[in-house]
Design a protein around this motif. Structure first.
Motif, PDB file in Angstrom:
ATOM      1  N   ARG A  89      53.929  34.211  51.215  1.00  0.00           N
ATOM      2  CA  ARG A  89      54.289  33.497  49.987  1.00  0.00           C
ATOM      3  C   ARG A  89      53.036  33.433  49.137  1.00  0.00           C
ATOM      4  NH1 ARG A  89      54.246  28.033  48.620  1.00  0.00           N
ATOM      5  NH2 ARG A  89      53.747  27.466  50.759  1.00  0.00           N
ATOM      6  N   VAL A  90      53.144  33.903  47.892  1.00  0.00           N
ATOM      7  CA  VAL A  90      52.002  33.892  46.979  1.00  0.00           C
ATOM      8  C   VAL A  90      52.341  33.018  45.780  1.00  0.00           C
ATOM      9  CG1 VAL A  90      51.090  36.139  47.651  1.00  0.00           C
ATOM     10  CG2 VAL A  90      52.803  36.026  45.881  1.00  0.00           C
ATOM     11  N   GLN A  91      51.299  32.419  45.196  1.00  0.00           N
ATOM     12  CA  GLN A  91      51.514  31.591  44.015  1.00  0.00           C
ATOM     13  C   GLN A  91      50.531  32.008  42.926  1.00  0.00           C
ATOM     14  OE1 GLN A  91      51.144  27.757  45.781  1.00  0.00           O
ATOM     15  NE2 GLN A  91      48.920  27.681  45.524  1.00  0.00           N
ATOM     16  N   PRO A  92      50.914  31.835  41.662  1.00  0.00           N
ATOM     17  CA  PRO A  92      50.040  32.288  40.578  1.00  0.00           C
ATOM     18  C   PRO A  92      48.778  31.444  40.482  1.00  0.00           C
ATOM     19  CG  PRO A  92      51.975  31.185  39.709  1.00  0.00           C
ATOM     20  CD  PRO A  92      52.177  31.298  41.174  1.00  0.00           C
ATOM     21  N   LEU A  93      47.690  32.091  40.093  1.00  0.00           N
ATOM     22  CA  LEU A  93      46.407  31.405  39.950  1.00  0.00           C
ATOM     23  C   LEU A  93      46.313  30.648  38.629  1.00  0.00           C
ATOM     24  CD1 LEU A  93      43.893  34.070  41.233  1.00  0.00           C
ATOM     25  CD2 LEU A  93      43.976  31.715  41.958  1.00  0.00           C
ATOM     26  N   GLY A  94      46.930  31.171  37.597  1.00  0.00           N
ATOM     27  CA  GLY A  94      46.778  30.585  36.273  1.00  0.00           C
ATOM     28  C   GLY A  94      45.689  31.296  35.491  1.00  0.00           C
ATOM     29  N   TYR A  95      44.908  32.118  36.179  1.00  0.00           N
ATOM     30  CA  TYR A  95      43.888  32.946  35.541  1.00  0.00           C
ATOM     31  C   TYR A  95      43.764  34.202  36.387  1.00  0.00           C
ATOM     32  CZ  TYR A  95      41.090  30.751  39.204  1.00  0.00           C
ATOM     33  OH  TYR A  95      40.636  30.288  40.395  1.00  0.00           O
ATOM     34  N   ARG A  96      42.945  35.148  35.946  1.00  0.00           N
ATOM     35  CA  ARG A  96      42.840  36.410  36.670  1.00  0.00           C
ATOM     36  C   ARG A  96      41.524  36.517  37.419  1.00  0.00           C
ATOM     37  NH1 ARG A  96      44.250  41.135  32.591  1.00  0.00           N
ATOM     38  NH2 ARG A  96      42.034  40.873  32.332  1.00  0.00           N
ATOM     39  N   LEU A  97      41.594  37.121  38.601  1.00  0.00           N
ATOM     40  CA  LEU A  97      40.389  37.501  39.343  1.00  0.00           C
ATOM     41  C   LEU A  97      40.289  39.022  39.222  1.00  0.00           C
ATOM     42  CD1 LEU A  97      40.702  35.450  42.642  1.00  0.00           C
ATOM     43  CD2 LEU A  97      39.075  35.082  40.814  1.00  0.00           C
ATOM     44  N   GLY A  98      39.472  39.483  38.328  1.00  0.00           N
ATOM     45  CA  GLY A  98      39.407  40.927  38.090  1.00  0.00           C
ATOM     46  C   GLY A  98      40.563  41.359  37.202  1.00  0.00           C
ATOM     47  N   PRO A  99      40.708  42.667  37.017  1.00  0.00           N
ATOM     48  CA  PRO A  99      41.718  43.142  36.078  1.00  0.00           C
ATOM     49  C   PRO A  99      43.163  43.011  36.553  1.00  0.00           C
ATOM     50  CG  PRO A  99      40.467  44.969  36.999  1.00  0.00           C
ATOM     51  CD  PRO A  99      39.856  43.724  37.527  1.00  0.00           C
ATOM     52  N   TRP A 100      43.405  42.902  37.885  1.00  0.00           N
ATOM     53  CA  TRP A 100      44.785  42.904  38.382  1.00  0.00           C
ATOM     54  C   TRP A 100      45.181  41.667  39.166  1.00  0.00           C
ATOM     55  CZ3 TRP A 100      41.771  47.401  39.268  1.00  0.00           C
ATOM     56  CH2 TRP A 100      42.034  48.423  38.343  1.00  0.00           C
ATOM     57  N   LYS A 101      44.245  41.020  39.842  1.00  0.00           N
ATOM     58  CA  LYS A 101      44.608  39.914  40.733  1.00  0.00           C
ATOM     59  C   LYS A 101      44.971  38.668  39.936  1.00  0.00           C
ATOM     60  CE  LYS A 101      41.226  39.990  43.952  1.00  0.00           C
ATOM     61  NZ  LYS A 101      40.484  39.517  45.131  1.00  0.00           N
ATOM     62  N   THR A 102      46.236  38.275  39.983  1.00  0.00           N
ATOM     63  CA  THR A 102      46.670  37.074  39.278  1.00  0.00           C
ATOM     64  C   THR A 102      47.335  36.073  40.219  1.00  0.00           C
ATOM     65  OG1 THR A 102      48.735  38.193  38.732  1.00  0.00           O
ATOM     66  CG2 THR A 102      46.996  38.237  37.065  1.00  0.00           C
ATOM     67  N   TYR A 103      47.480  36.416  41.488  1.00  0.00           N
ATOM     68  CA  TYR A 103      48.130  35.544  42.464  1.00  0.00           C
ATOM     69  C   TYR A 103      47.161  35.228  43.597  1.00  0.00           C
ATOM     70  CZ  TYR A 103      52.742  36.124  40.393  1.00  0.00           C
ATOM     71  OH  TYR A 103      53.809  36.096  39.538  1.00  0.00           O
ATOM     72  N   VAL A 104      47.462  34.176  44.339  1.00  0.00           N
ATOM     73  CA  VAL A 104      46.670  33.808  45.513  1.00  0.00           C
ATOM     74  C   VAL A 104      47.630  33.589  46.683  1.00  0.00           C
ATOM     75  CG1 VAL A 104      46.670  31.329  45.031  1.00  0.00           C
ATOM     76  CG2 VAL A 104      44.805  32.314  46.349  1.00  0.00           C
ATOM     77  N   LEU A 105      47.183  33.923  47.884  1.00  0.00           N
ATOM     78  CA  LEU A 105      48.011  33.765  49.081  1.00  0.00           C
ATOM     79  C   LEU A 105      48.199  32.284  49.386  1.00  0.00           C
ATOM     80  CD1 LEU A 105      49.330  35.111  51.628  1.00  0.00           C
ATOM     81  CD2 LEU A 105      47.122  34.788  52.709  1.00  0.00           C
TER      82      LEU A 105
END
Length: 161
Positions: A89-105
């Protein structure tokens, strides 16, 4: 949940077929809070990053049929706990980590059975490269250098005559 045998080559479609809509029935991605998504980990090769395939089901009135749309998502996995084949289950970060990562585990719902000592991703590639270089060095190992022998003055005199 489901017990499955360890597989040599894992593909996310395998889980979609095995579960036969289990995720669709119990956890619909359309109904999870805070834009959270459920999906299958399809890649864990990058450090602290997983690629998750998330299914969304939509009903089309015209055809009176449900369709499954699969979307790949890059998620941040801080402790590298998710592996290939896990349901997460992943949830959105609200911001980006790098150009593609927008979710966190958020959590790992199901762990796929696996071999514990198995290297993965770049670790396995580095080990293979290291072994190949070592074998190449063994094959192409030159002969030990010989010490040049300087002729003695007596032998030099004989060779001159």
């Amino acid at each position: 949940m489901f017990r499955s045998a360890p597989r040599l080559f894992w593909h996310y479609k395998y889980w979609q077929r095995q579960t036969a809509g289990w995720l669709m029935i119990f956890h619909k991605n359309n109904a999870l809070p805070n834009n959270e998504m459920l999906g299958y980990v399809v890649s864990d090769k990058h450090p602290k990053t997983i690629k998750v395939k998330c299914d969304r089901y939509l009903y089309v009135m015209r055809y009176k049929k449900s369709f499954r749309k699969t979307k790949p998502i890059w998620a941040h996995d801080e402790h590298e706990e998710a592996r290939l084949g896990d349901i997460v289950r992943v949830q959105p970060l609200g911001y980006r980590l790098g150009p593609w990562k927008t979710y966190v585990l958020a959590e790992v719902l199901h762990r796929e059975p696996r071999v514990e000592d198995e290297l993965r991703g770049s670790d396995a590639r580095n080990l293979l490269t290291y072994r190949a270089i070592r074998e190449e060095e063994k094959e192409n190992k030159p002969a030990p250098p010989t010490v040049p022998v300087t002729p003695s003055p007596a032998t030099q005199a004989k060779s001159v005559e």
